[in-house]
Design a protein around this motif. Structure first.
Motif, mmCIF file in Angstrom:
data_model
loop_
_atom_site.group_PDB
_atom_site.id
_atom_site.type_symbol
_atom_site.label_atom_id
_atom_site.label_comp_id
_atom_site.label_asym_id
_atom_site.label_seq_id
_atom_site.Cartn_x
_atom_site.Cartn_y
_atom_site.Cartn_z
ATOM 1 N N GLY A 142 0.958 -1.211 0.268
ATOM 2 C CA GLY A 142 0.031 -0.096 0.203
ATOM 3 C C GLY A 142 0.448 1.452 0.291
ATOM 4 O O GLY A 142 0.352 2.276 -0.573
ATOM 5 N N GLN A 143 2.327 1.214 0.486
ATOM 6 C CA GLN A 143 2.882 2.058 -0.142
ATOM 7 C C GLN A 143 3.620 2.324 -1.526
ATOM 8 O O GLN A 143 3.848 2.295 -1.803
ATOM 9 C CB GLN A 143 4.226 1.911 1.755
ATOM 10 C CG GLN A 143 3.344 2.196 2.450
ATOM 11 C CD GLN A 143 4.820 2.227 4.120
ATOM 12 O OE1 GLN A 143 5.733 1.635 3.702
ATOM 13 N NE2 GLN A 143 4.831 3.040 4.952
ATOM 14 N N PRO A 144 4.057 3.127 -1.272
ATOM 15 C CA PRO A 144 4.989 4.056 -2.344
ATOM 16 C C PRO A 144 6.497 2.734 -2.102
ATOM 17 O O PRO A 144 6.423 2.521 -1.126
ATOM 18 C CB PRO A 144 5.748 4.857 -3.040
ATOM 19 C CG PRO A 144 5.507 5.465 -1.158
ATOM 20 C CD PRO A 144 3.929 4.796 -0.714
ATOM 21 N N VAL A 145 7.072 2.560 -3.266
ATOM 22 C CA VAL A 145 8.805 1.695 -2.814
ATOM 23 C C VAL A 145 8.903 2.667 -2.088
ATOM 24 O O VAL A 145 9.607 3.975 -3.249
ATOM 25 C CB VAL A 145 9.363 1.130 -4.259
ATOM 26 C CG1 VAL A 145 10.150 0.728 -3.980
ATOM 27 C CG2 VAL A 145 8.579 0.194 -5.050
ATOM 28 N N LEU A 146 10.105 2.094 -1.072
ATOM 29 C CA LEU A 146 10.622 2.528 -0.211
ATOM 30 C C LEU A 146 12.375 2.809 0.052
ATOM 31 O O LEU A 146 12.279 1.419 -0.080
ATOM 32 C CB LEU A 146 10.676 3.098 1.166
ATOM 33 C CG LEU A 146 9.077 3.919 1.863
ATOM 34 C CD1 LEU A 146 8.655 3.189 2.813
ATOM 35 C CD2 LEU A 146 8.802 5.012 0.706
#
Length: 212
Positions: free
Chosen positions: A48-52
């Motif tokens: 659910g997050q962008p790629v960090l």
């Protein structure tokens, strides 16, 4: 911290913040992953997050010759309690790593996108797995990125369904990598478990020298 687009390179690791976060972007292609590992960067994020993208300083590493085998592990090794294979069941290993409940983590960072792209890297010979067996049962394992031309192995994740299974596999992997001439195993960030196995923190600048 920077937002990156697919056609952009990752910024220099010196741009990372105090926690090691370097960039944000949705591109997790095999090409981006190759670029990242050769620059001392790795992805770590939740579904659910962008790629960090991360490059912490200091960096947790293990020099193979510093491997520490606890006394409690010696009976397992002396009696060949488990059987170990390499690169036989990569997909099952990463699938199991994604199902492990980890203290302090809500959910898993091993998303379907992670699985898909690391599996492609495995097919290309860059992502490697270790399987730990109790007869016919897969009871532990781990996977990572093997930069053979740099003599560096970048550990990613491990799992265990039997006591000491993942540690058994890790020890066997380190011993194999040492025989193969690997200079350094990247463990990314500090944990007391890794420290108990002989890993230690070094400055990021020193770690990056091994990737030149």
């Amino acid at each position: 911290m920077y937002f990156i687009y697919p056609d952009q390179e990752l910024p220099p690791v010196s741009f990372a913040d105090s926690e090691g976060l370097l960039a944000v972007g949705r591109d997790l292609s095999p090409e981006r992953l190759k670029e990242a590992y050769y620059k001392g960067v790795f992805p770590w994020y939740s579904e659910g997050q962008p790629v960090l993208w991360w490059s912490p300083d200091p960096r947790m590493v293990l020099f193979p010759e510093d491997l520490r085998i606890a006394r409690s592990m010696r009976p397992f090794l002396n009696q060949d309690k488990f059987q170990v294979t390499f690169n036989q069941e990569f997909e099952r290993v990463i699938e199991n790593c994604g199902q492990v409940d980890r203290k302090g983590q809500d959910g898993t960072w091993i998303t379907p996108e992670i699985k898909e792209n690391y599996l492609q890297l495995h097919k290309e010979g860059l992502a490697h797995s270790v399987e730990v067996w109790d007869n016919e049962d897969l009871v532990g394992g781990l996977y990572g990125i093997y930069l053979k031309d740099k003599q560096v192995f970048c550990g990613e994740s491990m799992f265990a369904k039997a006591s000491n299974a993942s540690k058994f596999g890790f020890i066997k992997l380190v011993q194999k990598l040492e025989r193969d001439g690997v200079k350094l195993i990247d463990c990314q960030i500090y944990t007391s478990h890794l420290e108990s196995l002989g890993a230690d923190e070094i400055p990021r600048s020193e770690f990056l020298e091994y990737l030149k």
